[in-house]
Design a protein around this motif. Structure first.
Motif, mmCIF file in Angstrom:
data_model
loop_
_atom_site.group_PDB
_atom_site.id
_atom_site.type_symbol
_atom_site.label_atom_id
_atom_site.label_comp_id
_atom_site.label_asym_id
_atom_site.label_seq_id
_atom_site.Cartn_x
_atom_site.Cartn_y
_atom_site.Cartn_z
ATOM 1 N N GLU A 51 -77.263 23.052 63.079
ATOM 2 C CA GLU A 51 -78.050 22.478 64.170
ATOM 3 C C GLU A 51 -77.745 20.988 64.384
ATOM 4 O O GLU A 51 -78.316 20.350 65.266
ATOM 5 C CB GLU A 51 -79.552 22.697 63.912
ATOM 6 C CG GLU A 51 -80.163 21.897 62.767
ATOM 7 C CD GLU A 51 -79.853 22.456 61.362
ATOM 8 O OE1 GLU A 51 -78.931 23.294 61.220
ATOM 9 O OE2 GLU A 51 -80.522 22.026 60.406
ATOM 10 N N ARG B 263 -82.987 20.181 74.669
ATOM 11 C CA ARG B 263 -82.564 21.595 74.644
ATOM 12 C C ARG B 263 -83.756 22.497 74.343
ATOM 13 O O ARG B 263 -84.578 22.189 73.467
ATOM 14 C CB ARG B 263 -81.482 21.782 73.582
ATOM 15 C CG ARG B 263 -80.098 21.516 74.140
ATOM 16 C CD ARG B 263 -79.046 21.574 73.099
ATOM 17 N NE ARG B 263 -79.190 22.730 72.221
ATOM 18 C CZ ARG B 263 -78.297 23.064 71.314
ATOM 19 N NH1 ARG B 263 -77.200 22.340 71.169
ATOM 20 N NH2 ARG B 263 -78.488 24.103 70.551
ATOM 21 N N ARG C 148 -84.489 23.520 70.865
ATOM 22 C CA ARG C 148 -85.019 22.484 69.963
ATOM 23 C C ARG C 148 -86.491 22.189 70.272
ATOM 24 O O ARG C 148 -87.080 21.290 69.694
ATOM 25 C CB ARG C 148 -84.231 21.176 70.108
ATOM 26 C CG ARG C 148 -82.791 21.247 69.637
ATOM 27 C CD ARG C 148 -82.245 19.849 69.448
ATOM 28 N NE ARG C 148 -80.805 19.820 69.356
ATOM 29 C CZ ARG C 148 -80.115 20.044 68.235
ATOM 30 N NH1 ARG C 148 -80.736 20.332 67.115
ATOM 31 N NH2 ARG C 148 -78.790 19.986 68.242
ATOM 32 N N LEU D 146 -83.202 14.875 63.954
ATOM 33 C CA LEU D 146 -81.855 15.381 64.270
ATOM 34 C C LEU D 146 -80.833 14.758 63.334
ATOM 35 O O LEU D 146 -80.940 13.569 63.002
ATOM 36 C CB LEU D 146 -81.453 14.946 65.673
ATOM 37 C CG LEU D 146 -82.063 15.616 66.889
ATOM 38 C CD1 LEU D 146 -81.401 15.064 68.142
ATOM 39 C CD2 LEU D 146 -81.842 17.117 66.796
ATOM 40 N N ILE E 23 -75.527 17.521 65.389
ATOM 41 C CA ILE E 23 -74.752 17.164 66.585
ATOM 42 C C ILE E 23 -73.479 16.487 66.086
ATOM 43 O O ILE E 23 -73.560 15.455 65.398
ATOM 44 C CB ILE E 23 -75.543 16.194 67.488
ATOM 45 C CG1 ILE E 23 -76.912 16.793 67.813
ATOM 46 C CG2 ILE E 23 -74.782 15.871 68.754
ATOM 47 C CD1 ILE E 23 -77.832 15.804 68.509
ATOM 48 N N ASN F 235 -68.793 19.194 68.794
ATOM 49 C CA ASN F 235 -69.539 19.555 70.004
ATOM 50 C C ASN F 235 -69.189 18.627 71.162
ATOM 51 O O ASN F 235 -69.260 19.023 72.324
ATOM 52 C CB ASN F 235 -71.051 19.438 69.768
ATOM 53 C CG ASN F 235 -71.519 20.234 68.578
ATOM 54 O OD1 ASN F 235 -72.049 19.691 67.617
ATOM 55 N ND2 ASN F 235 -71.311 21.531 68.623
ATOM 56 N N TYR F 236 -68.868 17.371 70.834
ATOM 57 C CA TYR F 236 -68.633 16.364 71.876
ATOM 58 C C TYR F 236 -67.475 15.451 71.470
ATOM 59 O O TYR F 236 -67.254 15.230 70.278
ATOM 60 C CB TYR F 236 -69.876 15.468 72.070
ATOM 61 C CG TYR F 236 -71.095 16.223 72.520
ATOM 62 C CD1 TYR F 236 -71.325 16.453 73.889
ATOM 63 C CD2 TYR F 236 -72.023 16.712 71.608
ATOM 64 C CE1 TYR F 236 -72.451 17.162 74.305
ATOM 65 C CE2 TYR F 236 -73.141 17.421 72.024
ATOM 66 C CZ TYR F 236 -73.342 17.642 73.371
ATOM 67 O OH TYR F 236 -74.447 18.340 73.792
ATOM 68 N N GLU G 151 -79.520 16.508 73.959
ATOM 69 C CA GLU G 151 -79.723 17.450 72.843
ATOM 70 C C GLU G 151 -81.210 17.599 72.520
ATOM 71 O O GLU G 151 -81.670 18.674 72.189
ATOM 72 C CB GLU G 151 -78.951 16.978 71.615
ATOM 73 C CG GLU G 151 -77.456 17.255 71.704
ATOM 74 C CD GLU G 151 -77.107 18.709 71.388
ATOM 75 O OE1 GLU G 151 -77.923 19.398 70.757
ATOM 76 O OE2 GLU G 151 -76.019 19.149 71.794
ATOM 77 N N LYS G 152 -81.943 16.496 72.633
ATOM 78 C CA LYS G 152 -83.383 16.548 72.319
ATOM 79 C C LYS G 152 -84.137 17.390 73.352
ATOM 80 O O LYS G 152 -85.233 17.848 73.092
ATOM 81 C CB LYS G 152 -83.975 15.136 72.291
ATOM 82 C CG LYS G 152 -83.719 14.421 70.980
ATOM 83 C CD LYS G 152 -84.286 13.022 71.069
ATOM 84 C CE LYS G 152 -83.987 12.220 69.839
ATOM 85 N NZ LYS G 152 -85.007 12.378 68.809
ATOM 86 N N ILE H 175 -75.882 11.838 75.061
ATOM 87 C CA ILE H 175 -75.691 13.121 74.349
ATOM 88 C C ILE H 175 -76.945 13.433 73.535
ATOM 89 O O ILE H 175 -77.489 14.544 73.583
ATOM 90 C CB ILE H 175 -74.456 13.052 73.413
ATOM 91 C CG1 ILE H 175 -73.169 13.002 74.225
ATOM 92 C CG2 ILE H 175 -74.456 14.227 72.424
ATOM 93 C CD1 ILE H 175 -71.923 12.624 73.416
ATOM 94 N N VAL H 176 -77.426 12.432 72.802
ATOM 95 C CA VAL H 176 -78.586 12.652 71.933
ATOM 96 C C VAL H 176 -79.824 12.984 72.780
ATOM 97 O O VAL H 176 -80.587 13.891 72.459
ATOM 98 C CB VAL H 176 -78.821 11.428 71.016
ATOM 99 C CG1 VAL H 176 -80.117 11.572 70.237
ATOM 100 C CG2 VAL H 176 -77.643 11.248 70.064
#
Ligand code: ADP
Ligand code: 5GP
Length: 203
Positions: free
Chosen positions: A116, A188, A191, A6, A118, A163-164, A185-186, A181-182
Motif C-alpha cells: 500500500e 483514493r 484509502r 502513508l 507509494i 507507481n510514479y 493518493e490520500k 501525487i501524495v
C-alpha cells in the motif's frame, strides 16, 4: 481508531536529486516524517550522526541485521544502508506519513511488504546532467563517481517497478509534483473506506 499514515518511498539513481528534493519538500510541507537510515558509510564533512544518518560500524550494522531491526537494508557502493523498522512502524501507527529516501534495491524490498506504499522514482533529465550533478556535488572521489554513474545506467530500467516517476529538472516543480501525487493518493477510495460509515453516521 487513528488512521494509519502513508509510507512514501522516494528512490532512484544516485545524483538524481532525491536528497535535495526531500529537503525542499519537507521544508515546505513539514507534516511528513523523514526516516533516518543507518549506514556504515563514513560521515561527510557536513553530516551529523542522528540527523543525516545513524553512523554505525560494520559490526554494529551486522548485529542490527541479526536482531531483525531493519525494514530493509542493502549494500550500496561498498557500504551498508538500512531503514530502522520500529521507528517507521510506530510513526505509521500513530497516523504520521513517513518518507523513506532509499536506493532501488531497498525500495523493491519495501514494496514486497508494504504493497500500500507509494513508490516514486526520481529520474534525472538526462545522463549528462546526472554526471554533472554527481561531479558537482563534490562528495565522491573519481572512482566512486564512475561507479555511481555506471550503476545509474542500469538502475534506470527499474523505473517500471514504481507507481510514479518524477523528472527532477527544476527542484520546486518536482516537489509540487510529489505533493500532488501524495494528495491524490490520500483521496483514493480504497484509502477512505471508513468515510462511508462516518458520513452516514454524521447525517
Ligand atoms: P541524490 O540524493 O539522489 O544522490 P542529491 O540530492 O545529493 O542526489 O543531488 C546531487 C547533486 O545535484 C547535488 O549537488 C544537488 O545540489 C544537485 N541537484 C539536485 N537537484 C538539482 C536540480 N534540479 N538542478 C540542478 N542541480 C540539482
Ligand atoms: P549517500 O551515500 O549518497 O548518502 O547514499 C547512497 C545511496 O544510498 C542513495 O541512493 C541513498 O538513497 C541510499 N540510501 C540511503 N539510506 C538508505 C537506506 O536506509 N536503505 C537503502 N536501501 N538505501 C539507502
Amino acid at each position: 481508531m487513528t488512521k494509519k499514515g502513508l509510507l512514501i518511498v522516494i528512490s532512484g539513481p544516485s545524483g538524481a536529486g532525491k536528497g535535495t528534493i526531500c529537503r525542499h519538500w519537507l521544508d515546505k510541507y513539514p507534516d511528513f516524517i523523514l526516516s533516518i537510515s543507518a549506514t556504515t558509510r563514513k560521515a561527510r564533512h557536513n553530516e551529523r550522526d542522528g540527523i543525516n544518518y545513524f553512523f554505525k560500524s560494520h559490526d554494529e550494522f551486522i548485529s542490527m541485521i541479526e536482531n531483525n531491526e531493519f525494514l530493509e537494508y542493502a549494500k550500496v557502493y561498498d557500504n551498508y544502508y538500512g531503514t530502522p523498522k520500529k521507528y517507521v512502524e510506530d510513526q505509521l501507527l500513530s497516523g504520521k506519513d513517513v518518507v523513506l529516501e532509499i536506493d532501488i534495491q531497498g525500495a523493491l524490498q519495501v514494496k514486497k511488504s508494504f504493497k500500500e506504499g507509494i513508490f516514486i522514482f526520481i529520474a534525472p533529465p538526462s545522463m549528462d546532467e546526472l554526471k554533472k550533478r554527481i561531479v558537482g556535488r563534490g562528495t565522491e572521489n573519481p572512482d566512486m563517481i564512475a561507479k555511481r554513474f555506471k550503476s545509474a545506467f542500469e538502475e534506470l530500467r527499474y523505473m517500471e517497478k514504481y507507481n510514479y516517476v518524477v523528472v527532477n529538472d527544476i527542484v520546486e516543480e518536482a516537489v509540487e509534483k510529489i505533493q500532488a501525487i501524495v494528495t491524490a493518493e490520500k483521496c483514493r477510495v480504497d484509502r477512505n473506506k471508513e468515510l462511508y460509515t462516518m458520513i452516514q453516521g454524521g447525517v
